[in-house]
Enzyme design. Structure first.
Site, PDB file in Angstrom:
ATOM      1  N   CYS A  72      10.378   8.774   0.801  1.00 42.52           N
ATOM      2  CA  CYS A  72      10.671   7.410   1.268  1.00 42.52           C
ATOM      3  C   CYS A  72      12.177   7.188   1.408  1.00 42.52           C
ATOM      4  CB  CYS A  72      10.058   6.403   0.295  1.00 42.52           C
ATOM      5  SG  CYS A  72      10.698   4.728   0.428  1.00 42.52           S
ATOM      6  N   CYS A  75      13.519   4.309  -0.678  1.00 42.38           N
ATOM      7  CA  CYS A  75      13.592   4.690  -2.096  1.00 42.38           C
ATOM      8  C   CYS A  75      14.879   5.467  -2.372  1.00 42.38           C
ATOM      9  CB  CYS A  75      12.389   5.546  -2.478  1.00 42.38           C
ATOM     10  SG  CYS A  75      10.787   4.729  -2.276  1.00 42.38           S
TER      11      CYS A  75
END
Length: 450
Positions: A72, A75
């Site tokens: 991600c 993230c």
């Protein structure tokens, strides 16, 4: 044509959707004796897995957990912010430990806490999780999290303490200070609304503080909105019902600007929304109109007043059938969901005597001189996305597609050949946002970014 769907097929669709959703201080000796793993608060983010997650949550009073996925991008951008915040939060009088877990790998944990997008932040307070909606930049995140470990109601005993409290509280939350009040008067409400506001009582203060905060007698409860330069004062009666009404009405500013942050706050408010639409919320005429709207809001606290500029919020406003050809400014009453009302005879606001026109609009609505409408238009998906996040919209679309497939299969002839289906791969939808800056600063329920 009627379709009939067997129970096993419906059960299968449910399974498919669920799969988609799918400074150093050691812990206490008692925790160690209970067989939990020993953790150290050393200012670093703790990496967790299924074997030690529950142990970590039970070992600390306050834990901020980052549920992430290694692939991600959002993230990856959040990680250095958490690394920067971790040593500061660990050094608080009431430490906040930051931990992370690969929620894409450890599905049992992510399923238990209903993680449906990445990154998701949960703050565990004495083992009880609450999704963290606040800003994610390190400096602001630190200030925000200090609130979770602060007293429910602070007791202030000097002008200096009052000023320090307001300064430390920052501008993200409203602030309530009871002057000449005992903390027991607002303690219950302080607990109930702790996640939404700061609360304090001031025991000792000077006349200059009374002048600064514009109250002339005590007891008085003053509500401050530093970000909007607003204040309201409540002189009683100080029973729970009236106090809570005042607190709830002042959680929002008098006239709320529509953006990704405030849409969630509006959704949580039960009052109907008087929405004023202007061409450009930053131009001089609009700013003057907003001042008049604030005056109207002050006299009509049973409504929430809000505004949006077509230039800034075109996608959102198209759901109310507003286009470049619409005559603006325009007012309507929105229920916060899918229905809104226009007032017959008050279709738009002219330049002259706008205060009187606002009064006529409100009177017309209260008298029932309205036309009910439903939110429509090609941008409705964008509108839903702004409220609950693209992830949820994707899941709904996926569910509909699965049900259509099931209905089709259910009506195939028994003699028809069957096609085996593979198990669906886990899909995590990337969300879109009307404002990248807002998406990085403030994240609301459902606004998962991957």
């Amino acid at each position: 044509m009627r379709f009939s769907v067997s129970a096993p097929l419906l059960f299968l669709s449910t399974i498919l959707v669920l799969d988609l959703l799918s400074t150093s201080a050691p812990i206490s000796a008692a925790a160690a004796a209970a067989g939990t793993e020993q953790f150290v608060v050393d200012g670093k983010v703790i990496e967790l897995d299924e074997s030690n997650f529950d142990s970590a949550i039970s070992s600390f009073d306050y834990v901020l957990v980052d549920f992430y996925a290694p692939w991600c991008g959002h993230c990856k951008r959040l990680a250095p912010e958490l690394d920067a915040a971790a040593p500061v939060l660990a050094g608080l009088k009431e430490p906040v430990v930051i931990a992370k877990i690969d929620a894409d790998k450890y599905r049992r944990i992510s399923s238990k806490y209903e993680i449906d997008g990445f990154p998701t932040l949960e703050i565990f307070m004495h083992g009880v999780p609450t999704e963290y909606y606040g800003p994610r930049k390190a400096e602001i995140l630190i200030r925000f999290l200090k609130k979770f470990v602060a007293p429910d109601v602070a007791v202030l005993d000097s002008d200096t303490a009052i000023s320090a409290f307001i300064n430390d509280a920052g501008t993200f939350f409203p602030i309530y200070i009871g002057f000449g009040m005992d903390e027991s008067v607002i303690s219950k409400l302080g607990v109930k609304y702790k996640k939404k506001a700061w609360f304090a009582v001031a025991k000792d203060f000077s006349d200059s503080i009374m002048e600064l905060h514009d109250f002339d007698k005590v007891p008085a409860l003053v509500a401050l909105h530093p970000n909007y330069h607003e204040r309201s004062t409540f002189y009683g009666p100080f029973d729970d019902e009236f106090l809570e009404t005042f607190i709830k009405q002042n959680l929002l500013p008098l006239c709320v600007p529509i953006n990704s942050e405030t849409l969630k706050l509006l959704k949580d408010d039960e009052r109907k929304i008087v929405l004023t639409i202007v061409e450009d919320e930053d131009d001089g005429k609009s700013r003057e109109l907003i001042k008049l709207l604030k005056a109207g809001a002050s006299a009509n606290r049973d409504f929430v007043f809000a505004y949006a500029g077509f230039k800034q919020r075109e996608d959102f406003l198209e759901t109310f059938d507003i286009s470049r050809k619409s005559k603006l400014p325009k007012m309507l009453v929105w229920d916060g969901n899918e229905e809104y009302f226009t007032v017959i005879g008050s279709e738009s606001i002219e330049d002259e005597d706008q205060g009187t026109q606002i009064t006529h609009f409100l009177a017309g609505y209260r008298e029932g001189k309205t036309e009910a409408k439903k939110i429509t238009g090609p941008s409705f998906l964008s509108f839903v996305n702004s409220l609950v996040g693209f992830k949820l919209v994707f899941i709904v679309i996926f569910l509909i597609a699965v049900l259509v497939l099931i209905l089709t299969i259910g009506n195939v002839d028994d003699d028809s050949s069957r096609v085996s289906r593979r198990e669906p791969r886990n899909i995590i939808a990337s969300s879109s946002s009307s404002s990248k800056q807002e998406a990085e600063e403030v994240h609301r329920s459902g606004d998962k970014e991957d």
